[in-house]
Write a protein that holds these residues in place. Structure first.
Motif, short mmCIF file in Angstrom:
data_model
loop_
_atom_site.label_atom_id
_atom_site.label_comp_id
_atom_site.label_asym_id
_atom_site.label_seq_id
_atom_site.Cartn_x
_atom_site.Cartn_y
_atom_site.Cartn_z
N MET A 1 36.24 46.30 48.53
CA MET A 1 36.18 44.96 47.89
C MET A 1 34.73 44.52 47.68
O MET A 1 34.40 43.91 46.65
CB MET A 1 36.96 43.94 48.72
CG MET A 1 38.47 44.11 48.56
SD MET A 1 39.42 42.79 49.36
CE MET A 1 39.45 43.43 51.05
N VAL B 1 38.47 40.94 44.66
CA VAL B 1 39.56 41.18 45.61
C VAL B 1 40.49 42.27 45.07
O VAL B 1 40.65 43.31 45.70
CB VAL B 1 40.35 39.89 45.89
CG1 VAL B 1 41.51 40.16 46.83
CG2 VAL B 1 39.42 38.82 46.48
N GLU B 2 41.08 42.02 43.89
CA GLU B 2 42.06 42.99 43.36
C GLU B 2 41.50 43.95 42.32
O GLU B 2 42.10 44.98 42.05
CB GLU B 2 43.28 42.30 42.75
CG GLU B 2 44.33 41.90 43.79
CD GLU B 2 44.16 40.48 44.26
OE1 GLU B 2 43.27 39.79 43.73
OE2 GLU B 2 44.89 40.07 45.19
N GLN C 1 42.28 38.24 41.55
CA GLN C 1 40.93 37.70 41.39
C GLN C 1 39.89 38.83 41.46
O GLN C 1 40.05 39.78 42.21
CB GLN C 1 40.66 36.66 42.48
CG GLN C 1 41.57 35.44 42.40
CD GLN C 1 41.29 34.43 43.50
OE1 GLN C 1 40.47 33.54 43.34
NE2 GLN C 1 41.93 34.59 44.63
N PRO C 2 38.80 38.66 40.68
CA PRO C 2 37.74 39.67 40.71
C PRO C 2 37.13 39.80 42.10
O PRO C 2 36.98 38.80 42.81
CB PRO C 2 36.71 39.14 39.70
CG PRO C 2 37.02 37.70 39.51
CD PRO C 2 38.48 37.53 39.78
N HIS D 1 30.93 43.28 39.74
CA HIS D 1 31.04 42.06 38.94
C HIS D 1 29.79 41.19 39.03
O HIS D 1 29.78 40.08 38.49
CB HIS D 1 32.25 41.23 39.40
CG HIS D 1 33.58 41.83 39.05
ND1 HIS D 1 34.01 42.00 37.76
CD2 HIS D 1 34.57 42.33 39.83
CE1 HIS D 1 35.22 42.55 37.75
NE2 HIS D 1 35.57 42.77 39.00
N ARG E 1 33.63 46.12 44.58
CA ARG E 1 34.13 45.39 43.39
C ARG E 1 33.26 44.17 43.11
O ARG E 1 32.91 43.90 41.96
CB ARG E 1 35.58 44.94 43.62
CG ARG E 1 36.55 46.09 43.57
CD ARG E 1 38.00 45.63 43.76
NE ARG E 1 38.88 46.77 43.58
CZ ARG E 1 39.97 47.01 44.28
NH1 ARG E 1 40.37 46.16 45.22
NH2 ARG E 1 40.69 48.09 44.05
#
Lengths: 203, 203
Positions: A51, B201-202, B198-199, A58, A54
């Protein structure tokens, strides 16, 4: 596959899609989540780091505090410290596992220092995710009080910040307070077959 | 804490350390592992990406093939493609979820193309870990035959290469063949409370 099979498949999937679209249409909320990965199986910390990866992808500022692991030269630490020091703060504040240190006072002091650092990071509204890696071990040994941690999160976590807490034996109060809880079971583990911890997999 | 408590703690931890050291001394083997993350809970893909991150941190060449997800602009994809194109090949070969495509032939062709790419990557002995993300979904829908995949891995995977297979409903033959299997259960999930993906997290 016959044209009839193909048509049947398309119809069935169309129904699933319609049901799923209806379900997802009701899911419009966004919020900072309390996420707990617990249980005895492998994948708690690595999922937390996935996570974090991720978030970095972003461009979301994030942070990691390691409560138990500390001295080891891990892949996740190298990657974050070498490549993303501005986007992801990394604080390895554990003194090692408690059976390595054999010093309860030292362990408590290390856990308290890690939690003090975590509080600063969580209060900072510019940081979008904070990973508290292995904090559940600190609860389990009585080094930190889960009620104090949960009380702080309820009172001071900015609404859009995600906080991820990992480690086996998550306390019941934490599970109660969390938004997302995964419990990871061991089906098979290669330690049982004499295989040691290997880079890339365990660290 | 009294000096007596501190001494008792040190002695107990010393015993745990001795037992653990004995246990770990027997674990000297190294091998490329077949790792499976399955179950309905959150953390399967993110754990796979956490291990990929560890590999990158250690400078170990690695690769990702996404079997189902494909079109989405995810954080993991951005990070890998932007920062580590030489160390980690990233192939998003899914056409999206099957209920989005509603085209069984197209889905089968996409799964077969992804598996052909995965075979090339796994055969390359310079690549130390290959993540086959959501491949279990392709087994579940009958797009790939687990026996053929397991047979290939047994015959052609270089001994030191780790292969990670994710997705719910891992077939029993795969669990049988694997070295490490984690099963992730949902204790709580925020989709149930109307919170969307949500970015960070998923994805």
């Amino acid at each position: 596959m016959s044209a009839e099979d193909q048509a049947r498949h398309a119809q069935k999937m169309s129904q699933i899609k319609a049901a799923r679209d209806r379900m997802m249409a009701g899911k419009t909320g966004e919020k900072g989540l309390l996420i707990v990965h617990t249980g005895p199986g492998k994948g708690k910390s690595s999922s937390g780091f996935g996570m974090i990866m991720r978030c970095i992808g972003h461009g979301m500022p994030c942070a990691v505090v390691q409560f138990i692991k500390g001295s080891r030269d891990t892949g996740e630490r190298r990657l974050l410290e070498t490549h993303f020091p501005d986007l992801c703060q990394f604080h390895a504040m554990g003194e090692g596992f408690t059976w390595e240190t054999q010093d309860k006072r030292g362990d408590i002091a290390a856990a308290e220092a890690a939690w003090a650092r975590a509080q600063e990071l969580i209060r900072d509204p510019g940081i979008r995710m904070v990973l508290l890696d292995e904090i559940n071990i600190a609860f389990r040994y009585g080094y930190l009080d889960p009620k104090a941690v949960i009380g702080f999160l309820a009172a001071e976590k900015p609404p859009m910040t995600h906080v991820v807490l990992t480690g086996r034996n998550a306390p019941s109060e934490l599970i109660e307070a969390a938004d997302l809880v995964s419990e990871i079971a061991v089906v098979k583990h290669p330690f049982r077959d004499g295989i040691k911890a290997q880079p890339g997999v365990e660290f």
